[in-house]
Every structure is written in structure tokens, then in C-alpha cells.
Scaffold this active site. Structure first.
Site, short mmCIF file in Angstrom:
data_model
loop_
_atom_site.label_atom_id
_atom_site.label_comp_id
_atom_site.label_asym_id
_atom_site.label_seq_id
_atom_site.Cartn_x
_atom_site.Cartn_y
_atom_site.Cartn_z
CG HIS A 16 -17.55 -48.41 1.02
ND1 HIS A 16 -17.86 -49.75 1.16
CD2 HIS A 16 -18.21 -47.99 -0.09
CE1 HIS A 16 -18.64 -50.12 0.16
NE2 HIS A 16 -18.88 -49.07 -0.61
CD1 TRP B 111 2.89 -19.41 -1.07
CD2 TRP B 111 4.37 -21.06 -1.33
NE1 TRP B 111 2.29 -20.58 -0.70
CE2 TRP B 111 3.17 -21.62 -0.84
CE3 TRP B 111 5.44 -21.92 -1.56
CZ2 TRP B 111 3.01 -22.97 -0.59
CZ3 TRP B 111 5.28 -23.27 -1.32
CH2 TRP B 111 4.07 -23.78 -0.84
CE LYS C 136 -5.23 -17.68 -10.43
NZ LYS C 136 -6.36 -18.55 -10.10
CD GLU D 17 -8.89 -22.82 -3.40
OE1 GLU D 17 -7.69 -22.65 -3.54
OE2 GLU D 17 -9.62 -23.15 -4.35
CE LYS E 257 -12.01 -22.83 -5.94
NZ LYS E 257 -11.55 -23.62 -7.03
CB CYS F 270 9.11 -17.05 -5.08
SG CYS F 270 9.13 -17.97 -3.55
NE ARG G 63 6.08 -16.50 -10.18
CZ ARG G 63 5.91 -17.33 -11.19
NH1 ARG G 63 5.06 -17.01 -12.15
NH2 ARG G 63 6.55 -18.46 -11.26
CD GLU H 292 -12.96 -26.58 -8.19
OE1 GLU H 292 -11.94 -27.25 -7.91
OE2 GLU H 292 -12.95 -25.34 -8.28
CG ASN I 236 10.27 -19.51 -7.84
OD1 ASN I 236 9.78 -20.25 -7.00
ND2 ASN I 236 9.62 -19.15 -8.94
N GLY I 237 12.21 -21.85 -5.66
CA GLY I 237 12.45 -23.29 -5.74
C GLY I 237 12.95 -23.83 -4.42
C1 F6R Z 1 -7.73 -23.99 -6.58
C2 F6R Z 1 -6.63 -23.67 -7.45
C3 F6R Z 1 -5.52 -24.65 -7.56
C4 F6R Z 1 -5.02 -24.71 -9.00
C5 F6R Z 1 -3.76 -25.59 -9.09
C6 F6R Z 1 -3.26 -25.72 -10.51
O1 F6R Z 1 -8.72 -23.01 -6.61
O2 F6R Z 1 -6.59 -22.64 -8.05
O3 F6R Z 1 -5.88 -25.91 -7.10
O4 F6R Z 1 -6.03 -25.22 -9.80
O5 F6R Z 1 -2.76 -25.04 -8.29
O6 F6R Z 1 -2.96 -24.48 -11.05
P1 F6R Z 1 -2.88 -24.26 -12.60
O7 F6R Z 1 -4.25 -24.46 -13.16
O8 F6R Z 1 -2.38 -22.86 -12.75
O9 F6R Z 1 -1.92 -25.29 -13.14
#
Ligand code: F6R
Length: 587
Positions: A489, A71, A582, A473, A470, A2, A28, A466, A97-98
Site C-alpha cells: 500500500h 536533557w 531513560k 535508537e 531498537k 533532567c 534522566r 519494537e 525539569n519541564g
Molecule cells: C525504547 C525505550 C522507550 C521507552 C518509553 C517509555 O527502548 O526505552 O521507548 O519504552 O520512553 O518509557 P517507560 O517504559 O519508562 O514509561
């Protein structure tokens, strides 16, 4: 999560100032957005569902207002649930926010008292609580203090009241930054939207509250004691970023990765040697991060073991709260974060700090909460990362960890630098060599699949996780990253004819074992996509990634590109995937 932006001052275009601020905060949260301004003795609100994009606002002129990008946590993505929320009189408006953990019981009490609710949000209890305290004769600041103390959970609230022509804000979680201009104040979730107006900022701390009218007052919570504000004059600039000639930020950021690695190879030696000394002195080093940053820290654990011959611990930061009992003053917590605002990172760091442990912040966002918490601070230097999915910040973290692991073991900086520079060249080739055309059929094939498996061993294990993240998401394909040895397993039961499996097979001590795991999948009908420098008969599709001595960095690139092109194939927005944001500032 947010975004918050508020204005009070002498300019009469508050709603436009707020809209501009919100546009920079959309990272956000982009479920909905809204703005509230004071018009005479009532509040006018404009709300919209969806992304803010290049929206315009139609509110009348006003000198005071607040705005929010949401969000969703409590309640679906609807106009009613979009912030800001109002009390029954229409004179108080709040954004948040929260999470208010005890909102249900507060709401029930308020309903009994006759308050009418319009949304399913937890936030909406706040304007009604404020209304109740005002009714009891408290002033607006005192009402906020009492209402805030009534709520459980981690939150930041910003509220306006038409009667007192005032903004009040309180927090114990998400970031709030106050900008002090000439006869005006700005309040926002990050500094970027404020810096065009003023460089005089106050970073409001947890358990603090501010009141803004013509003057500024700062108080501690829960007691409401007035304290002297500490104004910081900011000298740094917030870097801006545009897509340039790229279709999306994600593609641009993937393309920027060689530059990010070269910057680290060429400029980070001194800082990393300093950090290496700190790590050598510590008794217990813990790498923490969330999501992609956690996978980087996992890779760091393997790099430290293999190269530095040093054991470090790692945990998802959101789990670290439950593992902190053994922290001491000699412990060292190395927090990895792109945004520097992730609550799941900030929270365990605060607890570790209280125990006297030392904090190292390795972050991308200068001035962020995690950055400011560090006893030793190291910037990733990746430049603004705008796409929600992290790419270049991950590569920056890996480059730093690779250099660090090497410089702890010996001081042969020249060879580390050469490996990194060679890796940067190698990545440049992958990203500029027509990936989309080369793997057209593979992209089509994968786009029709519901599940993808990715396996790696040792240093490639984190990369498998990782890569799966990717894919999930950005392309909304369910992907599972696995340690190659774990397949038999249990997960092998899922493999059927043409189940796609990406096999990370760098030319290192994991090669033979991972190829055997690939054979086991192929024997059950699986379709094998090998990412390697060495071709193997088991691969149905081969994505060549030449060995440079640091495969951990280059092997993730094809998976970033696959995810991106899969999103395009499926007509999805790779920059703003559904349900995500983000900066993750709720628990
Ligand atoms: C995935 C992604 C998230 C962030 C995670 C931590 O592509 O971007 O998994 O890596 O939310 O975010 P930061 O690095 O901002 O603490």
C-alpha cells in the site's frame, strides 16, 4: 527528563553530596550537568557539557546547594544552557525539569525591565522572576508561589536564595521527592539518591510547594495554603546494578531476560489471576504506554484477542488524552511503564482518575509515580534497567501479558508456565551462542545501510515496531516496522537492490502470508533476513528462533542483539544513545 538533586543541612560538603546524587540520576538526561552552592552571600556555579561519568566537582565548601543533569529542550547543548541558572544579583539560582510554555512573553517583559539573560533556555526566566518578586518585598517562598503561578506548562522547579538561606521547590509535573534527615533535607527527582541518607520521604504532589531552611513547610498551589506534610517511611530498597563482566548495561540486560521470564513464570500466578478478575469485571479495558511499552501493549491487544478472545483497546499514552472522552467509572486503564515516571503516561492517568476510571499500573520502578497511581499494582520484577534502550522490561511486560491473556481464558497455569520456561531456555541459547560471530557478515552489511525494513503480521506486528525502534535508537539506522500486508500500500516503493528487510515469520497463522510479502520484496531486489523457526528459500539470511508457543517473546531477541552489535560496529555508546534519556518527564 533532567535529574534534580538538592541539599540543605549541617554537612559542609553539599557539592559532593549533590554530585553523588546526580550520578545516580544521569539516566534522566546526559547532555550537560551543573551544581550551584551558596558561598557567603553569592552563588558559585560549576557546569559541564556532556556526561557526568566519574567527574569530580571543584566548588568550595557549603551547606546548601542544588544540581541538575540536563536533557535539552529549549536551547542547544552548551555551557550557557546548562542548569542551574542565576538571576542578575547572583543570589538566586534555579533548576528546572519541564517546559515553561509562555517563557517567551515572560522573557520579553523581564528584558524590558532590564534583566540580562545568558542562555536560550525557558528556565532562565524563573530566577529573574523570583528576583522581581523579591524586589517587590515578597519573601522567597511567596516569590516562588507567584512566579510559579505566572508560568504555563508542566514543570518542577528547585531554587536557592543566599539571603534567606533557603531552598524552595514547586511542581505540577515532573517528580520531586523530599528526604528528611537529622538536621538536613534532600530533594531529588527519584528516591534512589536519598535513601542512603534517610528513609523518611515526602512525595511532593502536583501543585504543591515546599520551603526548606531549618524547618520544612508544605503549601498548596496556586493559593499558598500551608498543609501538614505526610511523611512516608520507606521500607523498600533501591536495587543497585553494575555491569558485572559485561561491556555494557544493554548486553547485560539482554542476557538477564531468561531470568526475568523465569521469575514471572514461577511467581506471578496469584497476582495475575487477581488482575484477570479485575479485567473481566471492567467495561472497556485500555492498555497504554509509550515507545517500547506501547509496542508491548499492542502485542497485548493481539494476545487478548487471540488467546483470551477479549477485545481490549490500546493507544500510545501520549495520544490517550485525545481519546479519553468516552471513559467512565467502569473503564479500566492498564498502564505499562518501565520507569513509572513517563509524563505522557502520568498525564492521561491523572485525567482518567478524575473521571473515576480504575487504574492498573504494571511498572518496573517501585515507588514511582505510575506505581503509586495504580488501584492495582503489579511490578515487572525485571530489576534495574540502566541502558536507555528497554530490553528486559519489554520482555517482562510481554511475559505478563501472555500469562494474563491465558489466565483470563482458562486456568491452565501449568501449560502457560511451561511455555514461558521453554521460551526462557530458548532465549538463553540465543544470547549465549556467539551471536556476534555467527552474524558477523550480516552486522557488517547492515552497518553500511541507511534504511532497514522490518515486517511482521498479527502478533508479530508489535515486534516489528519494537525491532525497528531498537535499531533506530541504538545503531542510528533508520528502520521502519510495518505490518506485512501494508507494504504494497505504499512502502514497497522504497525497496531497491539490496534493501535489507527483516521478516518475522513465526510458525503460526501468519507464516504463509508474511513469506508472500517477503517474496514481493525479494522480487524488487530486497535482501531478506528471516527470523523464524522454519527456513524458507526466500531468506538470504536465516536467524533461527525455535518455536516454543510464545514466539512473540523470543523473536525480538535477535533484533536487540543486532542493534547492540551494530552500535559497537559503528563505534556508538549503546547504553546512552544521543538525544535520549531513560526517564521521559517532559511532554
Ligand atoms: C525504547 C525505550 C522507550 C521507552 C518509553 C517509555 O527502548 O526505552 O521507548 O519504552 O520512553 O518509557 P517507560 O517504559 O519508562 O514509561
Amino acid at each position: 527528563m533532567c535529574g534534580i538533586f538538592g541539599y540543605i543541612g549541617i554537612k559542609d560538603n553539599a557539592s559532593e553530596i549533590i554530585l553523588k546524587g546526580l550520578k545516580g540520576l544521569e539516566y534522566r538526561g546526559y547532555d550537560s550537568w551543573g551544581i550551584a552552592v551558596k558561598i557567603n552571600d553569592k552563588i558559585s556555579v560549576e557546569k559541564h557539557v556532556g556526561k557526568i561519568g566519574d567527574a569530580k566537582v571543584n566548588l568550595p565548601k557549603s551547606t546548601i546547594g542544588i544540581g541538575h543533569t540536563r536533557w535539552a529542550t529549549h536551547g542547544g547543548v552548551t555551557m550557557e544552557n546548562a542548569h542551574p541558572h542565576l538571576d542578575c544579583t547572583g543570589e538566586i539560582s534555579v533548576l528546572h525539569n519541564g517546559i515553561i510554555e509562555n517563557y517567551r512573553e515572560i522573557k520579553d517583559e523581564l528584558i524590558k525591565k532590564g534583566h540580562k539573560f545568558k542562555s536560550e533556555t525557558d528556565t532562565e526566566v524563573m530566577p529573574h522572576l523570583l528576583e522581581e518578586y523579591l524586589k517587590k518585598g515578597k519573601n522567597f517562598t511567596e516569590s516562588m508561589r507567584l512566579a510559579f503561578n505566572h508560568c504555563k506548562g508542566l514543570s518542577a522547579f528547585v531554587a536557592i536564595n543566599t539571603k534567606s538561606h533557603q531552598i524552595v521547590a514547586a511542581k505540577n509535573g515532573s517528580p520531586l521527592i523530599l528526604g528528611i534527615g537529622e538536621n538536613e533535607f534532600f530533594i531529588a527527582s527519584d528516591a534512589s539518591g536519598i535513601l542512603p541518607y534517610t528513609r523518611n520521604l515526602i512525595f511532593i504532589k502536583d501543585n504543591e510547594m515546599i520551603s526548606l531552611d531549618k524547618n520544612l513547610k508544605l503549601f498548596t498551589l496556586p493559593d499558598g495554603k500551608e498543609i501538614k506534610p505526610k511523611i512516608e517511611v520507606i521500607t523498600w530498597n533501591v536495587e543497585s546494578s553494575s555491569k558485572e563482566n559485561f561491556k555494557h548495561f544493554m548486553l547485560k540486560e539482554i542476557n538477564e531476560q531468561p531470568k526475568v521470564i523465569r521469575n514471572i513464570a514461577e511467581n506471578y500466578e496469584d497476582q495475575i489471576l487477581e488482575l484477570a478478575k479485575i479485567i473481566k469485571k471492567s467495561r472497556g479495558t485500555f492498555f497504554i504506554g509509550c515507545g517500547t511499552a506501547y509496542y508491548a501493549s499492542l502485542a497485548g491487544m493481539y494476545l487478548f484477542s487471540k488467546i483470551a478472545k477479549k477485545h481490549v483497546n490500546t493507544a500510545p499514552a501520549s495520544e490517550f488524552n485525545y481519546l479519553e472522552d468516552f471513559l467512565t467509572k467502569e473503564s479500566l486503564i492498564i498502564a505499562l511503564s518501565q520507569s513509572g515516571e513517563t509524563i505522557d503516561v502520568v498525564e492521561p492517568l491523572s485525567r482518567a482518575k478524575r473521571k473515576g476510571a480504575k487504574i492498573v499500573s504494571i511498572v518496573n520502578a517501585l515507588g514511582s509515580t505510575v506505581y503509586r497511581m495504580g488501584d492495582f499494582k503489579l511490578l515487572l520484577g525485571a530489576g534495574p534497567e540502566k541502558a536507555v534502550a528497554s530490553t528486559k522490561a519489554y520482555i517482562a511486560k510481554l511475559s505478563i501479558l501472555f500469562m494474563l491473556a491465558n489466565l483470563i481464558d482458562n486456568n491452565n497455569f501449568k501449560s502457560v508456565k511451561n511455555i514461558l520456561l521453554k521460551t526462557a531456555d530458548q532465549i538463553e541459547k540465543i544470547v549465549t551462542d556467539g551471536f556476534e560471530n555467527k552474524y558477523k557478515n550480516l552486522i557488517k552489511f547492515l552497518s553500511k545501510k541507511e534504511n532497514v525494513y522490518i515486517i511482521g503480521r498479527g502478533i508479530s506486528y508489535g515486534t516489528a515496531l519494537e525491532g525497528a525502534l531498537k535499531l533506530k535508537e541504538i545503531s542510528y539506522i533508520h528502520a521502519e516496522g510495518l505490518a506485512g500486508g501494508e507494504l504494497k500500500h505504499g512502502p514497497l516503493a522504497l525497496i531497491e537492490k539490496n534493501s535489507p528487510c527483516i521478516v518475522l515469520a513465526p510458525d503460526d497463522d501468519t507464516y504463509d502470508a508474511i513469506i508472500s510479502n517477503a517474496m514481493e520484496i525479494k522480487a524488487r531486489g530486497g535482501y531478506i533476513i528471516g527470523i523464524s523457526s522454519k527456513k524458507s528459500d526466500v531468506f538470504d539470511e536465516f536467524i533461527e528462533v525455535k518455536e516454543t508457543g510464545c514466539s512473540i517473546i523470543s523473536q525480538v531477541i535477535p533484533m536487540q542483539l543486532l542493534s547492540y552489535y551494530l552500535a559497537l560496529e559503528k563505534n556508538l555508546d549503546p547504553d546512552k544513545p544521543r538525544n535520549l534519556a531513560k526517564s521521559v518527564t517532559v511532554k
